[in-house]
Write a protein that holds these residues in place. Structure first.
Motif, PDB file in Angstrom:
ATOM      1  N   TYR A  25      25.289   8.370  27.014  1.00 45.99           N
ATOM      2  CA  TYR A  25      24.528   7.863  25.874  1.00 45.99           C
ATOM      3  C   TYR A  25      23.237   7.207  26.346  1.00 45.99           C
ATOM      4  N   GLY A  26      22.189   7.398  25.560  1.00 45.51           N
ATOM      5  CA  GLY A  26      20.938   6.687  25.802  1.00 45.51           C
ATOM      6  C   GLY A  26      20.389   6.909  27.200  1.00 45.51           C
ATOM      7  N   ARG A  27      20.206   5.820  27.920  1.00 46.46           N
ATOM      8  CA  ARG A  27      19.583   5.866  29.252  1.00 46.46           C
ATOM      9  C   ARG A  27      20.353   6.777  30.204  1.00 46.46           C
ATOM     10  N   ALA A  28      21.688   6.717  30.154  1.00 46.55           N
ATOM     11  CA  ALA A  28      22.501   7.543  31.045  1.00 46.55           C
ATOM     12  C   ALA A  28      22.327   9.025  30.730  1.00 46.55           C
ATOM     13  N   ALA A  29      22.218   9.355  29.440  1.00 40.36           N
ATOM     14  CA  ALA A  29      22.024  10.755  29.043  1.00 40.36           C
ATOM     15  C   ALA A  29      20.659  11.257  29.505  1.00 40.36           C
ATOM     16  N   VAL A  30      19.647  10.425  29.389  1.00 44.50           N
ATOM     17  CA  VAL A  30      18.302  10.809  29.827  1.00 44.50           C
ATOM     18  C   VAL A  30      18.266  10.987  31.342  1.00 44.50           C
ATOM     19  N   ARG A  31      18.931  10.083  32.061  1.00 44.69           N
ATOM     20  CA  ARG A  31      18.977  10.214  33.524  1.00 44.69           C
ATOM     21  C   ARG A  31      19.627  11.544  33.910  1.00 44.69           C
ATOM     22  N   HIS A  32      20.711  11.900  33.239  1.00 45.39           N
ATOM     23  CA  HIS A  32      21.386  13.167  33.537  1.00 45.39           C
ATOM     24  C   HIS A  32      20.456  14.355  33.285  1.00 45.39           C
ATOM     25  N   LEU A  33      19.722  14.310  32.177  1.00 40.59           N
ATOM     26  CA  LEU A  33      18.785  15.389  31.862  1.00 40.59           C
ATOM     27  C   LEU A  33      17.737  15.538  32.963  1.00 40.59           C
ATOM     28  N   LEU A  34      17.210  14.428  33.441  1.00 40.65           N
ATOM     29  CA  LEU A  34      16.217  14.475  34.516  1.00 40.65           C
ATOM     30  C   LEU A  34      16.825  15.006  35.815  1.00 40.65           C
ATOM     31  N   ARG A  35      18.078  14.650  36.082  1.00 40.95           N
ATOM     32  CA  ARG A  35      18.756  15.152  37.279  1.00 40.95           C
ATOM     33  C   ARG A  35      18.991  16.660  37.172  1.00 40.95           C
ATOM     34  N   VAL A  36      19.320  17.118  35.971  1.00 39.86           N
ATOM     35  CA  VAL A  36      19.493  18.555  35.762  1.00 39.86           C
ATOM     36  C   VAL A  36      18.176  19.278  36.022  1.00 39.86           C
ATOM     37  N   ALA A  37      17.109  18.801  35.395  1.00 42.31           N
ATOM     38  CA  ALA A  37      15.795  19.442  35.565  1.00 42.31           C
ATOM     39  C   ALA A  37      15.316  19.361  37.007  1.00 42.31           C
ATOM     40  N   GLY A  38      15.700  18.290  37.706  1.00 44.34           N
ATOM     41  CA  GLY A  38      15.285  18.119  39.091  1.00 44.34           C
ATOM     42  C   GLY A  38      16.113  18.905  40.081  1.00 44.34           C
ATOM     43  N   GLY A  39      17.183  19.555  39.599  1.00 45.84           N
ATOM     44  CA  GLY A  39      18.005  20.383  40.476  1.00 45.84           C
ATOM     45  C   GLY A  39      19.115  19.647  41.183  1.00 45.84           C
ATOM     46  N   LEU A  40      19.323  18.359  40.860  1.00 41.50           N
ATOM     47  CA  LEU A  40      20.351  17.587  41.543  1.00 41.50           C
ATOM     48  C   LEU A  40      21.748  17.858  40.999  1.00 41.50           C
ATOM     49  N   GLU A  41      21.847  18.411  39.785  1.00 45.00           N
ATOM     50  CA  GLU A  41      23.151  18.681  39.196  1.00 45.00           C
ATOM     51  C   GLU A  41      23.568  20.141  39.353  1.00 45.00           C
ATOM     52  N   SER A  42      22.800  20.913  40.099  1.00 45.26           N
ATOM     53  CA  SER A  42      23.093  22.334  40.286  1.00 45.26           C
ATOM     54  C   SER A  42      24.036  22.539  41.462  1.00 45.26           C
ATOM     55  N   ALA A  43      24.807  23.644  41.395  1.00 43.70           N
ATOM     56  CA  ALA A  43      25.708  23.980  42.500  1.00 43.70           C
ATOM     57  C   ALA A  43      24.906  24.179  43.782  1.00 43.70           C
TER      58      ALA A  43
END
Length: 417
Positions: free
Chosen positions: A94-112
């Motif tokens: 939620y909120g800040r945590a959700a935005v952080r996750h989105l940025l991590r996804v776009a930055g490639g940190l959440e990719s396999a």
């Protein structure tokens, strides 16, 4: 109004993720359900990000618990699973945590494969699809546009994207590994799937000298590919069985129904290498037992590139610093949009009560002296501000922390806002 994220990731559920990966019809059905919820005023906006390793719903809404329940139900329905199966594996941010996750996804940190570049194209396509479906109309779209900008900045300013370790390049390299290479004959590779990944695999293979046949089920898409990929043979996906005999390698890169190619079809195709990049998988696992057929799936591709990731992993700290710097400016908006209207409503309600009660007291007292009235005005203002100081300070302290959504809802309930 703030961002709520429901996320099912392969990193959380492992090999069982196949059950939670949406097919193309499932994606379309879910977007249709989301559009009904937006039009009905249940949620403000929504965006579906569906890739080979994640199924995520980003939502803008007022209510936290009710929205999470509604989105989990819609997601379960589109997956044709019970909500009791979906909810335990769904991460909610939620909120800040959700935005952080989105940025991590776009930055490639959440990719396999850390730093892989395909995710930026997938995020962009998800945003376009949401806008075409009219389920993203305002601030959620701006969040995703900003995330795309951050993702590009990360790749320009760090080494997170260095080396040749993307899914498409790794798949192309594996596709070129065949007996044909040893005899100086151009390997013959078939690619099923004309989306972003399939088209890119075909393009990389062509650049490396392979004879490429790209298969697409869409006549319109085939016409486009004929123009865009000069040198690549483009045929209908229905021709797959006829094409197998002439191929050294088959790459499955579409999002079609799971298990579309079973072992019985492949009997006798000795020397055929099959690379399955799909989630859900499109290849019957029994294919691995067929004599002369080599099956490589997405997990194998990930293992293949793992030893090339050292340089990228060294860049992770730099990427996280960029994300946190962006979050200080960008992520803060997610919870401010929720908190500020609540505080405004609290003080407006308190002011209405103060004026009403002061007016009643002055009327009963028959007080008309301007100095006394002014003093009473100041006194009641000070009382209201002192009474509200600690609750508002507590709300600000909690803003952006884990559990803030629940705290905010309790706050609104206590003060009847």
């Amino acid at each position: 109004m703030s961002v709520i994220l429901l996320s099912i990731n392969e990193s959380d559920v492992g090999a069982d993720f196949d059950r939670f990966a949406l097919t193309r019809p499932g994606e379309e059905a879910l977007r249709s359900s989301l559009r009904d919820l937006v039009e009905g005023g249940v949620i403000e906006e929504a965006l579906l990000l569906s890739t080979c390793a994640r199924t995520e719903l980003y939502v803008m809404a007022d209510q936290f618990h009710a929205t999470v329940d509604e989105m989990a139900s819609a997601l379960a329905q589109s997956l044709e699973l019970s909500i009791t199966v979906v909810q335990p594996v769904t991460r909610v941010l939620y909120g800040r945590a959700a935005v952080r996750h989105l940025l991590r996804v776009a930055g490639g940190l959440e990719s396999a494969i850390v730093g892989e570049s395909e995710i930026l194209s997938q995020v962009k396509q998800a945003l376009l699809a949401a806008r075409e479906s009219k389920i993203v109309l305002g601030s959620l779209g701006r969040y995703f546009e900003r995330a795309l900008e951050v993702g590009k900045r990360i790749r320009n300013e760090t080494l997170i994207g260095s080396g040749n370790v993307s899914v498409t390049s790794a798949a192309a390299l594996l596709a070129m590994t065949s007996d044909a290479v040893l005899t100086d004959v151009s390997p013959r590779v078939g690619v099923v799937g004309s989306g972003a990944i399939g088209s890119e695999v075909a393009r990389v293979l062509m650049d490396r000298g392979a004879e490429v046949t790209l298969m697409s089920s869409s006549a319109e898409r085939r016409d486009i590919l004929h123009r865009e990929l000069s040198g690549v043979r483009v045929v209908p996906t229905s021709d797959l069985s006829d094409q197998l005999a002439s191929l050294d390698t088959l790459v499955m890169a579409g999002s079609s129904t799971p298990m579309v190619l079973d072992a019985s079809i492949l009997e006798g195709f000795s020397g055929l290498r099959i690379i399955d990049l799909c989630r859900p998988r499109t290849i019957d696992r029994a294919v691995a037992e067929v004599a002369g057929v080599v099956l490589v799936d997405l997990d194998d591709v990930n293992r293949f590139v793992a030893d090339q990731l050292a340089e990228r992993m060294e860049a992770v700290d730099s990427v996280e610093m960029i994300i946190e710097a962006e979050l200080a400016d960008f992520g803060e908006l997610a919870w401010l949009q929720d908190m500020n209207p609540v505080l405004r409503s609290l003080y407006e309600e308190a002011e209405r009560v103060r004026q009403r009660e002061l007016g009643r007291s002055l009327k009963r007292l028959g007080e008309t002296d301007p100095k006394i009235i002014q003093e009473l005005e100041l006194l009641t203002h000070r009382l209201v501000n002192k009474l509200l100081h600690q609750p508002t300070a507590s709300l600000r302290e909690q803003a952006g922390t884990e559990g803030f959504a629940e705290f905010l809802e309790d706050f609104k309930t206590i003060f009847r806002l």
